[in-house]
Design a protein around this motif. Structure first.
Motif, PDB file in Angstrom:
ATOM      1  N   THR A  37     -21.550  19.852  42.530  1.00 45.69           N
ATOM      2  CA  THR A  37     -20.587  20.593  41.700  1.00 45.69           C
ATOM      3  C   THR A  37     -21.192  21.866  41.110  1.00 45.69           C
ATOM      4  OG1 THR A  37     -21.138  19.475  39.608  1.00 45.69           O
ATOM      5  CG2 THR A  37     -19.529  18.399  41.045  1.00 45.69           C
ATOM      6  N   PHE A  38     -22.475  22.103  41.369  1.00 47.05           N
ATOM      7  CA  PHE A  38     -23.152  23.250  40.747  1.00 47.05           C
ATOM      8  C   PHE A  38     -22.493  24.577  41.086  1.00 47.05           C
ATOM      9  CE2 PHE A  38     -27.736  21.541  39.857  1.00 47.05           C
ATOM     10  CZ  PHE A  38     -27.196  20.571  39.034  1.00 47.05           C
ATOM     11  N   ASP A  39     -21.946  24.690  42.305  1.00 48.58           N
ATOM     12  CA  ASP A  39     -21.375  25.976  42.708  1.00 48.58           C
ATOM     13  C   ASP A  39     -20.182  26.375  41.859  1.00 48.58           C
ATOM     14  OD1 ASP A  39     -19.825  23.928  43.710  1.00 48.58           O
ATOM     15  OD2 ASP A  39     -19.371  24.941  45.617  1.00 48.58           O
ATOM     16  N   ARG A  40     -19.520  25.408  41.225  1.00 46.52           N
ATOM     17  CA  ARG A  40     -18.404  25.752  40.334  1.00 46.52           C
ATOM     18  C   ARG A  40     -18.757  25.599  38.856  1.00 46.52           C
ATOM     19  NH1 ARG A  40     -15.992  21.160  38.440  1.00 46.52           N
ATOM     20  NH2 ARG A  40     -16.259  19.220  39.615  1.00 46.52           N
ATOM     21  N   LEU A  41     -19.847  24.858  38.560  1.00 46.06           N
ATOM     22  CA  LEU A  41     -20.236  24.646  37.166  1.00 46.06           C
ATOM     23  C   LEU A  41     -21.182  25.711  36.635  1.00 46.06           C
ATOM     24  CD1 LEU A  41     -20.931  20.793  36.743  1.00 46.06           C
ATOM     25  CD2 LEU A  41     -19.038  22.114  35.812  1.00 46.06           C
ATOM     26  N   LEU A  42     -22.153  26.107  37.456  1.00 45.06           N
ATOM     27  CA  LEU A  42     -23.238  26.950  36.972  1.00 45.06           C
ATOM     28  C   LEU A  42     -22.991  28.433  37.231  1.00 45.06           C
ATOM     29  CD1 LEU A  42     -26.342  24.888  38.180  1.00 45.06           C
ATOM     30  CD2 LEU A  42     -25.158  24.764  35.987  1.00 45.06           C
ATOM     31  N   PRO A  43     -23.619  29.293  36.414  1.00 42.18           N
ATOM     32  CA  PRO A  43     -23.570  30.735  36.693  1.00 42.18           C
ATOM     33  C   PRO A  43     -24.124  31.011  38.093  1.00 42.18           C
ATOM     34  CG  PRO A  43     -24.497  30.305  34.510  1.00 42.18           C
ATOM     35  CD  PRO A  43     -24.383  28.972  35.192  1.00 42.18           C
ATOM     36  N   SER A  44     -23.528  31.927  38.817  1.00 46.29           N
ATOM     37  CA  SER A  44     -23.882  32.174  40.224  1.00 46.29           C
ATOM     38  C   SER A  44     -25.350  32.529  40.412  1.00 46.29           C
ATOM     39  CB  SER A  44     -22.992  33.279  40.803  1.00 46.29           C
ATOM     40  OG  SER A  44     -23.093  34.470  40.024  1.00 46.29           O
ATOM     41  N   HIS A  45     -25.942  33.260  39.447  1.00 47.13           N
ATOM     42  CA  HIS A  45     -27.330  33.692  39.620  1.00 47.13           C
ATOM     43  C   HIS A  45     -28.337  32.546  39.467  1.00 47.13           C
ATOM     44  CE1 HIS A  45     -26.852  33.776  35.240  1.00 47.13           C
ATOM     45  NE2 HIS A  45     -28.167  33.751  35.135  1.00 47.13           N
ATOM     46  N   LEU A  46     -27.858  31.396  38.968  1.00 44.39           N
ATOM     47  CA  LEU A  46     -28.743  30.238  38.794  1.00 44.39           C
ATOM     48  C   LEU A  46     -28.488  29.144  39.830  1.00 44.39           C
ATOM     49  CD1 LEU A  46     -28.539  29.745  34.898  1.00 44.39           C
ATOM     50  CD2 LEU A  46     -30.423  30.784  36.184  1.00 44.39           C
TER      51      LEU A  46
END
Length: 328
Positions: free
Chosen positions: A243-252
């Protein structure tokens, strides 16, 4: 949304339970030890029972009439839906979901309430916590010290995304944060709390209290012990990472995804070695299987190569002890 009224409690301590009554009194007593009769209106303490057949649960709560309320689900739901019922029924400004086998130490609510009141920008406040066994004896494990003095955890998104740093009894959250971000995602199953803490970290600052003020009980009669033996804990951990691709800021996102998968692998190996030392080959194999599905990191793969040798040593050690005991 919960209305703001002068009679609204400050804290909602919600205690989810299902069929288990052994530790419930201890959990309740650890909360009541931090309140006085004249302060009870500041606390909503409620046991949320997941439609148990164990009648001892309601009987225990009835002993605290006027101090602790009781709600019984009309039918049994999954554990995460029961947590969400806790949130829905909470009336307080701050919510603490305290599982029926965990404890809080003296000063828990006092210290974290100060944090919330003096730092209105934070969405959650956490403390250092320690593991205890079935008898309440404190074990060696104490959670990480994120800072020596109480305060906001720097770069918390990067830390919490890689690893679940807090067991549930150590975390308190503003009711309005759950109303804003939503409740626990049942699809994450045993990693639902980790996914929730990540969501909070992305949107709010998080406070850390360095004192050990919460206690997480480790024993065989838990959801955690079941998912560890099957390796399903790593399946759920990967589900959160996806789910990181929708949860986290793109640069991270890319960097933290890679680090989280590697950390997932390291944790699985740690659990595999621990199981191996106890002769539990089923858990060892299941953990290693899921480690290999999580990461192909050379660092992780090189450690896995040690497993056959350690298995042989563990077998020889157990055989030696058996022979020695027989001779003695």
């Amino acid at each position: 949304m919960t209305p703001e009224t002068s009679k609204r409690p400050i804290w909602s301590i919600m205690i989810p339970t299902y069929e288990r009554s052994r530790y419930l009194s201890e959990a309740i007593e650890s909360v009541l030890a931090q309140t006085s009769e004249r302060e009870l209106d500041r606390f909503q303490i409620e046991v949320v029972d997941n439609c148990s057949t164990n009648k001892a649960i309601e009987s225990i709560v009835s002993q605290y009439k006027g101090k602790v309320s009781f709600y019984r689900q009309p039918k049994t739901v999954d554990i995460y839906t029961n947590w969400n019922t806790c949130i829905e029924r909470a009336l307080g400004i701050y919510i603490h979901i305290l599982h029926d086998d965990d404890l809080v130490g003296a000063g828990f609510y006092h210290r974290l309430e100060i944090a919330f009141k003096t730092n209105p920008e934070i969405g959650a406040a956490c403390c250092r916590h320690q593991h205890i066994d079935e008898t309440g004896r404190r074990l060696k494990y104490i959670s990480r010290l994120h800072r020596k003095k109480a305060g906001i955890i720097p770069n918390f998104i990067e830390k919490i995304a890689i690893s679940s740093l807090f067991d549930p009894p150590a975390v308190t959250v503003k009711k309005e944060v759950y109303e804003h971000l939503g409740k626990f995602n049942a699809q994450m199953e045993s990693s639902a709390d980790h996914e929730m803490w990540i969501r909070i970290a992305v949107n709010y600052k998080v406070w850390f209290e360095p004192q050990v003020l919460a206690f997480y009980r480790v024993h065989n009669n838990t959801i955690t012990s079941t998912v560890l033996s099957s390796g399903y804990n790593l399946v759920c951990a990967r589900r959160v990472i996806q789910t990181f691709d929708r949860l986290l800021p793109s640069h991270l996102c890319w960097r933290l995804t890679k680090q989280a998968l590697e950390e997932c692998g390291k944790y699985g190996i740690k659990l595999a070695f621990r199981a191996l030392s106890k002769g539990d080959l089923r858990t060892t194999c299941n953990q290693i299987r899921e480690v290999l599905r999580s990461t192909h990191s050379l660092k992780v793969l090189s450690i896995i190569l040690l497993v056959p040798w350690l298995a042989m040593l563990a077998f020889l050690w157990r055989a030696f002890r058996k022979i020695f005991v027989t001779i003695a």
